[in-house]
Design an enzyme around this catalytic site. Structure first.
Site, PDB file in Angstrom:
ATOM      1  N   ASN A 297       0.876  -1.166   0.000  1.00  0.00           N
ATOM      2  CA  ASN A 297       0.000   0.000   0.000  1.00  0.00           C
ATOM      3  C   ASN A 297       0.918   1.222   0.000  1.00  0.00           C
ATOM      4  OD1 ASN A 297      -1.412   2.350   0.892  1.00  0.00           O
ATOM      5  ND2 ASN A 297      -3.041   1.075   1.712  1.00  0.00           N
TER       6      ASN A 297
ATOM      7  N   GLU B  59      -3.917   1.627  -2.977  1.00  0.00           N
ATOM      8  CA  GLU B  59      -4.043   3.061  -2.684  1.00  0.00           C
ATOM      9  C   GLU B  59      -3.092   3.873  -3.569  1.00  0.00           C
ATOM     10  OE1 GLU B  59      -5.069   5.858   1.192  1.00  0.00           O
ATOM     11  OE2 GLU B  59      -3.973   3.987   1.528  1.00  0.00           O
TER      12      GLU B  59
ATOM     13  N   ASP C 239      -4.045  -4.792   1.249  1.00  0.00           N
ATOM     14  CA  ASP C 239      -4.388  -4.133   2.502  1.00  0.00           C
ATOM     15  C   ASP C 239      -5.818  -4.527   2.860  1.00  0.00           C
ATOM     16  OD1 ASP C 239      -4.935  -2.485   4.610  1.00  0.00           O
ATOM     17  OD2 ASP C 239      -4.601  -0.601   3.530  1.00  0.00           O
TER      18      ASP C 239
ATOM     19  N   ASN D 269      -7.082  -3.987   5.860  1.00  0.00           N
ATOM     20  CA  ASN D 269      -7.567  -3.024   6.857  1.00  0.00           C
ATOM     21  C   ASN D 269      -8.166  -3.716   8.082  1.00  0.00           C
ATOM     22  OD1 ASN D 269      -7.163  -0.150   6.554  1.00  0.00           O
ATOM     23  ND2 ASN D 269      -8.189  -0.322   4.577  1.00  0.00           N
TER      24      ASN D 269
ATOM     25  N   HIS E  85       2.457   2.516   5.232  1.00  0.00           N
ATOM     26  CA  HIS E  85       2.538   1.059   5.247  1.00  0.00           C
ATOM     27  C   HIS E  85       3.952   0.648   4.867  1.00  0.00           C
ATOM     28  CE1 HIS E  85      -1.884  -0.079   5.156  1.00  0.00           C
ATOM     29  NE2 HIS E  85      -1.934   1.228   4.941  1.00  0.00           N
TER      30      HIS E  85
END
Length: 268
Positions: A21, A49, A162, A164, A259
């Protein structure tokens, strides 16, 4: 010999996959991402991202770095979300999105299929407020169903990205104080546990059960220097690939983002 088969002729080498990320690919490039990527020399690089459209990028930089095949799946909203895959190997097929409209508007899923395995770059939403948490929970449920169906045709899946979510208490620096924070909510932890139980291997935990291994740190309170982080990034490998798993590590020395990348290797 066709380029797409070049890797599969290297019988004594393992396939190296990186997931990262980057929190904005243009910002990461300005921090030395391209040079770092060349040093790591992965075969496939999954990005999340990216926060950019392809036409906003100088794509020859990736080609010059050894990745002639690069695929970008941006969110409709500029400067937001988005995933990409860079590859030294030409895939047989590239799948943009899931076909689920609200997911695909945010550019969160991109998959490349090779001869005997597939790699997906995934950016699962965060639940920063009530509305986004509801969105995240819906996404999680729909994504699980999507993957259940996908695996019928593509059983050899590597889903990097990712997520999350921190799965276990050892995946977050302060599990007690964060128990009511999105990313470590019981409902999220239960989902990722069920996702693994549905037929996936958390490749990092397959090799390493030690605490204090994180992939994201807040920019606040000197969190990274103090290693007060969260393990949000995973290389999930479907169970049929278990005997081909060779290595899975976190690369905290890379500092182009809030990250850090993860790396896994599977046998040819």
């Amino acid at each position: 010999m066709a380029v797409k088969h070049c890797y599969f002729c290297r019988k004594h080498q393992d396939l190296k996959i990186v997931s990262y990320n980057v929190n904005g690919i243009r910002a990461a490039i300005n921090k030395g991402f391209i040079e770092w990527m060349q040093t790591v020399d992965a075969d496939v690089v999954c990005l999340q991202e990216i926060k950019a459209m392809e036409d906003q990028l100088t794509t020859h930089l990736f080609e010059d770095a050894g990745y002639p095949y690069h695929y970008w799946y941006s969110a409709q909203k500029k400067g937001y979300s988005g995933v990409a895959i860079l590859s030294k190997i030409k895939p047989n097929h590239v799948e943009y999105g899931t076909g689920i409209d609200y997911m695909d508007q945010e550019g969160r899923n991109l998959r490349v299929d090779f001869d005997n395995f597939s790699v997906m770059s995934l950016y699962l939403p965060s639940g920063t407020n009530i509305a986004r948490l509801d969105h995240k929970l819906q996404y999680m449920a729909d994504f699980q169903q999507y993957v259940n169906e996908l695996r019928q045709d593509y059983p050899n899946l590597v889903i990097c990205g990712d997520y999350n979510i921190c799965h276990r208490a050892i995946d977050i620096h302060d599990p007690v104080r964060n128990k009511n924070v999105s990313g470590f909510l019981p409902v999220e932890r239960e989902w990722i546990g069920n996702f693994i139980d549905s037929g996936f291997i958390d490749s990092f935990r397959y090799f390493n059960d030690e605490p204090h291994n994180y992939t994201w740190w807040s920019y606040r309170a000197n969190a990274r220097a103090n290693n007060k982080g969260w393990r949000l990034d995973y290389g999930m490998v479907s169970e049929p690939l278990e005997d081909r798993l060779k290595r899975s590590v976190i690369l905290p020395e890379a500092k182009h983002s809030d990250h850090c990348p993860i790396l896994l290797e599977i046998a040819s």
